[in-house]
Motif scaffolding. Structure first.
Motif, PDB file in Angstrom:
ATOM      1  N   PRO A  21       0.787  -1.244   0.000  1.00 13.56           N
ATOM      2  CA  PRO A  21       0.000   0.000   0.000  1.00 13.56           C
ATOM      3  C   PRO A  21       0.814   1.287   0.000  1.00 13.56           C
ATOM      4  CG  PRO A  21       0.077  -0.882   2.206  1.00 13.56           C
ATOM      5  CD  PRO A  21       0.845  -1.843   1.347  1.00 13.56           C
ATOM      6  N   TRP A  22       1.969   1.282  -0.647  1.00 21.67           N
ATOM      7  CA  TRP A  22       2.780   2.491  -0.757  1.00 21.67           C
ATOM      8  C   TRP A  22       3.334   2.595  -2.174  1.00 21.67           C
ATOM      9  CZ3 TRP A  22       3.617  -0.826   3.511  1.00 21.67           C
ATOM     10  CH2 TRP A  22       3.154  -0.322   4.745  1.00 21.67           C
ATOM     11  N   TRP A  23       3.660   3.799  -2.569  1.00 19.55           N
ATOM     12  CA  TRP A  23       4.132   4.056  -3.924  1.00 19.55           C
ATOM     13  C   TRP A  23       5.402   3.300  -4.257  1.00 19.55           C
ATOM     14  CZ3 TRP A  23       9.014   5.972  -4.649  1.00 19.55           C
ATOM     15  CH2 TRP A  23       9.627   6.556  -3.551  1.00 19.55           C
ATOM     16  N   TYR A  24       6.226   3.021  -3.269  1.00 16.89           N
ATOM     17  CA  TYR A  24       7.566   2.476  -3.527  1.00 16.89           C
ATOM     18  C   TYR A  24       7.596   0.964  -3.685  1.00 16.89           C
ATOM     19  CZ  TYR A  24       7.069   2.561   1.602  1.00 16.89           C
ATOM     20  OH  TYR A  24       6.614   2.446   2.892  1.00 16.89           O
ATOM     21  N   GLY A  25       6.493   0.283  -3.442  1.00 20.24           N
ATOM     22  CA  GLY A  25       6.464  -1.158  -3.629  1.00 20.24           C
ATOM     23  C   GLY A  25       7.579  -1.859  -2.883  1.00 20.24           C
ATOM     24  N   GLU A  26       8.274  -2.751  -3.577  1.00 20.37           N
ATOM     25  CA  GLU A  26       9.353  -3.523  -2.950  1.00 20.37           C
ATOM     26  C   GLU A  26      10.587  -2.676  -2.672  1.00 20.37           C
ATOM     27  OE1 GLU A  26       9.836  -6.819  -5.588  1.00 20.37           O
ATOM     28  OE2 GLU A  26       8.086  -7.891  -4.802  1.00 20.37           O
ATOM     29  N   GLY A  27      10.583  -1.426  -3.131  1.00 16.16           N
ATOM     30  CA  GLY A  27      11.670  -0.521  -2.768  1.00 16.16           C
ATOM     31  C   GLY A  27      11.709  -0.242  -1.278  1.00 16.16           C
ATOM     32  N   GLY A  28      10.620  -0.561  -0.578  1.00 10.69           N
ATOM     33  CA  GLY A  28      10.572  -0.377   0.867  1.00 10.69           C
ATOM     34  C   GLY A  28      10.953  -1.616   1.657  1.00 10.69           C
ATOM     35  N   PHE A  29      11.444  -2.651   0.978  1.00 13.44           N
ATOM     36  CA  PHE A  29      11.939  -3.835   1.679  1.00 13.44           C
ATOM     37  C   PHE A  29      13.205  -3.487   2.470  1.00 13.44           C
ATOM     38  CE2 PHE A  29      10.186  -7.594  -1.044  1.00 13.44           C
ATOM     39  CZ  PHE A  29       8.901  -7.250  -0.664  1.00 13.44           C
ATOM     40  N   VAL A  30      13.437  -4.239   3.540  1.00 17.90           N
ATOM     41  CA  VAL A  30      14.698  -4.111   4.269  1.00 17.90           C
ATOM     42  C   VAL A  30      15.805  -4.658   3.380  1.00 17.90           C
ATOM     43  CG1 VAL A  30      15.994  -4.801   6.321  1.00 17.90           C
ATOM     44  CG2 VAL A  30      13.517  -4.378   6.480  1.00 17.90           C
ATOM     45  N   PRO A  31      16.882  -3.896   3.131  1.00 17.44           N
ATOM     46  CA  PRO A  31      17.957  -4.390   2.258  1.00 17.44           C
ATOM     47  C   PRO A  31      18.504  -5.728   2.753  1.00 17.44           C
ATOM     48  CG  PRO A  31      18.257  -2.065   2.718  1.00 17.44           C
ATOM     49  CD  PRO A  31      17.156  -2.531   3.614  1.00 17.44           C
ATOM     50  N   PRO A  32      18.770  -6.668   1.858  1.00 17.71           N
ATOM     51  CA  PRO A  32      19.210  -8.011   2.254  1.00 17.71           C
ATOM     52  C   PRO A  32      20.693  -8.064   2.630  1.00 17.71           C
ATOM     53  CG  PRO A  32      19.018  -7.875  -0.123  1.00 17.71           C
ATOM     54  CD  PRO A  32      18.532  -6.557   0.406  1.00 17.71           C
ATOM     55  N   SER A  33      21.012  -7.567   3.800  1.00 21.30           N
ATOM     56  CA  SER A  33      22.396  -7.622   4.273  1.00 21.30           C
ATOM     57  C   SER A  33      22.768  -9.057   4.631  1.00 21.30           C
ATOM     58  CB  SER A  33      22.563  -6.735   5.507  1.00 21.30           C
ATOM     59  OG  SER A  33      21.782  -7.247   6.578  1.00 21.30           O
ATOM     60  N   ASP A  34      24.068  -9.331   4.738  1.00 28.96           N
ATOM     61  CA  ASP A  34      24.524 -10.663   5.148  1.00 28.96           C
ATOM     62  C   ASP A  34      23.974 -11.028   6.519  1.00 28.96           C
ATOM     63  OD1 ASP A  34      25.876 -10.756   2.790  1.00 28.96           O
ATOM     64  OD2 ASP A  34      27.873 -10.480   3.651  1.00 28.96           O
ATOM     65  N   THR A  35      23.915 -10.035   7.404  1.00 28.52           N
ATOM     66  CA  THR A  35      23.401 -10.286   8.758  1.00 28.52           C
ATOM     67  C   THR A  35      21.947 -10.727   8.709  1.00 28.52           C
ATOM     68  OG1 THR A  35      24.906  -8.632   9.668  1.00 28.52           O
ATOM     69  CG2 THR A  35      23.022  -9.264  11.026  1.00 28.52           C
TER      70      THR A  35
END
Length: 731
Positions: free
Chosen positions: A106-120
């Motif tokens: 429900p936001w304009w950014y779609g999957e751009g709002g995912f938490v970046p997939p860091s190694d941690t």
């Protein structure tokens, strides 16, 4: 990107600006121009939102909403650009929770709002650290984690709204134009004037610096033609008595408004980031790019710079609001508008987050006599393929379904007035699906321009400062010149890009075989050695009229024998003249209207002369390149469509021996190049036809329609009438 000391930063950019065979278009430097941890995260996730605005109708409850969201998902839409609830029983977040449960973000950014997939993070989720992003996005553990993050974000936003005076969550966007300190032009509110005087003290430090900065030591420009400012109290009391002949102080008003606005945007973006570290913010929008943005107190490149650390940069692209300045022409200006925004944010995330979705007849820019448009699947195909071709990565459409009453009722929507799915909704869903299919190719793609079109805020500000009553059309001249030269290149299928002084100072000039300077009435003098070096290294520099009258201080630019200008162009600019009023003048058999010049060649050779024998077109060889001075309004003369002969003449001087790497007979063609495939976007502004795409020396394994998957033969590609086609050329 780690913080670099200034010398190391310039050394890094200098190394990147070298032009080895492996990177002839300086893509590595291009990608670094707006690099940041936020932009790096977006590049890895490669979001490609296909979003729409859901407008709740008074009769709609949860069941109806779920039907809408399931239809969106089935067609190919991924997210909601915005939610418009009916008061008082529904909220944005309540509807957002229903959308999330249906798999619509429900936001304009779609999957751009995912938490970046860091190694941690991947370790915590039990996912191998080297898992490719495309596999991650399909991994149920990763997706479930991200959707849970979004559900919690939605809940937190509702909690914020419950405590806010407005009852709403904070805005995730900032608009470009905000008349908080004054309206358009040199207008200032009382508070704006107070802040402007404070800004002057910070900018100039001393009154003596201000006197010189505002050219008060030049005859006829001092206070009452006899005095300069004595102290800051004198400035506060008497600055408004300055003559309108002094242009630099008007430019300073524009710049003050810009910096005030940028500070506001930066503050709001930082507040949004403090609330949620992973939700992107967006800036730009709501101001047409065929308006004189400097005169509005807006610097789009400055807004893009702020977005580097916070999110995405976008324009507003509604036909009835932003195209009357180009006489309601759509097909070519759509690309020009998207390309300018993308090119001001080189290496950053741009998107069409405020784009039109359906017919519009009654709403739009005030003052236009006719501002109504037919909007079907063809027009939307042209709009959104032009956006992708320009470099946009995602869209947000106003709207899925239209408002139910009042202004805009029944307009702008993908669904029809009765809430039924239309052919344009189906087409946009198909484009959304293709964007998802090729998201990683598109995020890796770059333009490969032949020509760089120079765009400078300072030049627009100079024209705006000159737009005194009776000459207020001056502020439109740089816009019209930009449109004119862009039209020439689009019609000839020559790939181009807009380039700014910032780009040139950072070493990007080598990306372009040709640099074109249209109607640069005020030329910043520090650029002259940069341009001279560009020519020396093999570049082709072309400047038309009216240019070179002022420097950035709005003082006469030195153009005599010993000047840097004369060294670059191999001639002195003795005077600007004018043709078509009291004195006819011709060039190559064509009557001229507008600025001409009295030129004296020093080292340049004349390529063409005015009808009375004086030099009109000059070429000066320096090192491996050349600088051309076109002594007429080349780009301004092509502002309006239908000037085929004029366009052909300009193109000859622009390209010289250079050619486009591709050609397309029967359609406009744009190209994005990526490692696995190139993407061609064919735009047809006439009846249905079969076009021929000639990729010249570029060889491909296969050509397919990126939307339908149909195999294509490049010599015979059918393109719908008043529409377009997206062709994927596999390497």
């Amino acid at each position: 990107m780690p913080r670099l000391t200034l010398p190391l930063l310039f050394l890094t950019l200098s190394v990147l600006a070298q032009k080895p065979q492996t990177d002839p278009f300086l893509h590595r430097l291009y990608d670094q121009l707006h690099d940041s941890p936020a932009q790096a995260a977006y590049r890895r996730l490669a979001p490609m939102p296909a979003g729409v605005v859901y407008v709740q109708q008074p009769h709609e409850g949860e069941a109806e909403m779920r039907t809408h969201f399931r239809t969106m998902k089935r067609l190919g839409f991924t997210n909601l650009k915005q939610i418009m609830p009916c008061a008082p029983n529904w909220t944005v977040e309540r509807i957002g929770a229903i959308a999330l449960s249906e798999g619509i973000i429900p936001w304009w950014y779609g999957e751009g709002g995912f938490v970046p997939p860091s190694d941690t993070l991947l370790r915590r989720l039990g996912i191998p650290a080297n898992t490719p992003t495309d596999a991650l996005l399909k991994n149920p553990v990763f997706r479930n984690y991200q959707m849970d993050v979004l559900v919690k974000r939605n809940t937190r936003e509702r909690a914020y709204a419950d405590t806010a005076r407005s009852g709403l969550f904070m805005r995730s966007t900032s608009v470009a134009y905000d008349p908080e300190v004054g309206g358009r032009g040199a207008d200032l509110t009382p508070e704006g004037e107070r802040l402007f005087l404070k800004w002057l003290r910070q900018s100039y430090s001393t009154v003596d610096s201000l006197n010189h900065g505002w050219n008060l030591h030049h005859a006829g420009l001092s206070l009452g033609e006899t005095k300069v400012f004595r102290d800051w109290d004198d400035v506060a009391k008497n600055w408004r008595t300055l003559t309108g002949r002094e242009y630099r102080h008007v430019r300073d008003i524009f710049r003050f408004k810009v910096e005030h606005n940028l500070a506001r945007i930066r503050q709001r973006a930082a507040g949004f980031r403090a609330f949620d570290a992973h939700a992107p913010y967006r800036g730009g929008g709501e101001l047409g790019l065929f308006l004189p943005t400097a005169w509005y107190g807006v610097d789009m490149e400055g807004i893009a710079e702020v977005m580097t650390g916070y999110g995405s940069f976008y324009p507003s692209m509604h036909f009835s609001w932003h195209y009357d300045q180009v006489n309601h022409e759509l097909t070519r200006p759509m690309y020009m508008q998207a390309a300018l925004m993308n090119d001001l944010f080189k290496g950053g995330w741009t998107g069409g987050w405020e784009s039109t979705g359906g017919p519009q007849q009654l709403d739009g820019e005030r003052g236009a006599i006719v501002n109504s448009y037919h909007v079907g699947p063809g027009e939307l195909t042209q709009l959104f393929l032009s956006q992708i071709a320009a470099g946009f990565k995602g869209f947000g459409i106003w709207c899925w379904n239209s408002r139910s009453a009042g202004k805009e009722a029944g307009e702008y929507a993908l669904l029809d007035r009765n809430g039924q799915v239309t052919d344009r909704a189906i087409r946009m869903g198909q484009i959304g699906q293709a964007m998802q299919r090729y998201r990683f190719e598109l995020w890796q793609a770059h333009k490969e321009p032949v020509v760089g079109i120079f765009y400078d805020w300072e030049n627009e500000a100079a024209w705006g400062a000159m737009a005194v009553p009776g000459r207020d059309n001056f502020k439109m001249k740089p816009v019209e010149a930009r449109v004119g030269i862009s039209r020439v290149l689009i019609n000839a299928n020559v790939p181009f890009e807009y380039v700014t002084p910032t780009d040139l100072r950072k070493g990007l000039s080598g990306r372009y075989k040709v640099l074109y300077l249209p109607a640069v009435i005020a030329l910043q003098t520090d650029l002259l050695p940069i341009l001279t070096d560009y020519v020396r290294q093999g570049g082709r520099l072309v400047m038309d009229l009216p240019s070179g009258l002022y420097d950035a201080q709005m003082q006469k630019l030195p153009t005599g024998t010993a000047s840097a200008f004369a060294a670059l162009f191999g001639a002195t600019l003795n005077d600007l003249q004018y043709a078509g009023t009291n004195r006819p003048q011709r060039l190559n058999g064509q009557a001229l209207t507008g600025f001409t010049a009295d030129l004296t060649p020093v080292s340049a050779r004349p390529l063409a002369r005015y009808d009375l024998g004086k030099p009109a077109i000059l070429e000066n060889r320096i090192g491996r390149g050349s600088a051309l001075l076109l002594g007429y309004e080349a780009s301004l003369g092509c502002f309006k469509p239908g000037n085929g002969l004029a366009e052909k003449q300009v193109l000859q001087y622009v390209l010289g021996a250079h050619t486009s790497p591709f050609a397309c007979t029967g359609a406009i063609a744009y190209r994005l190049a990526s490692p696995l495939a190139d993407h061609y976007f064919l735009i047809n502004d006439g009846p249905a036809r079969t076009v021929r795409l000639d990729t010249k020396t570029m060889r491909y394994k296969a050509f397919t329609d990126a939307i339908t998957g149909e195999k294509l033969t490049p010599t015979t590609i059918p393109v719908e009438g008043y529409g377009g086609r997206w062709v994927r050329a596999e390497k």
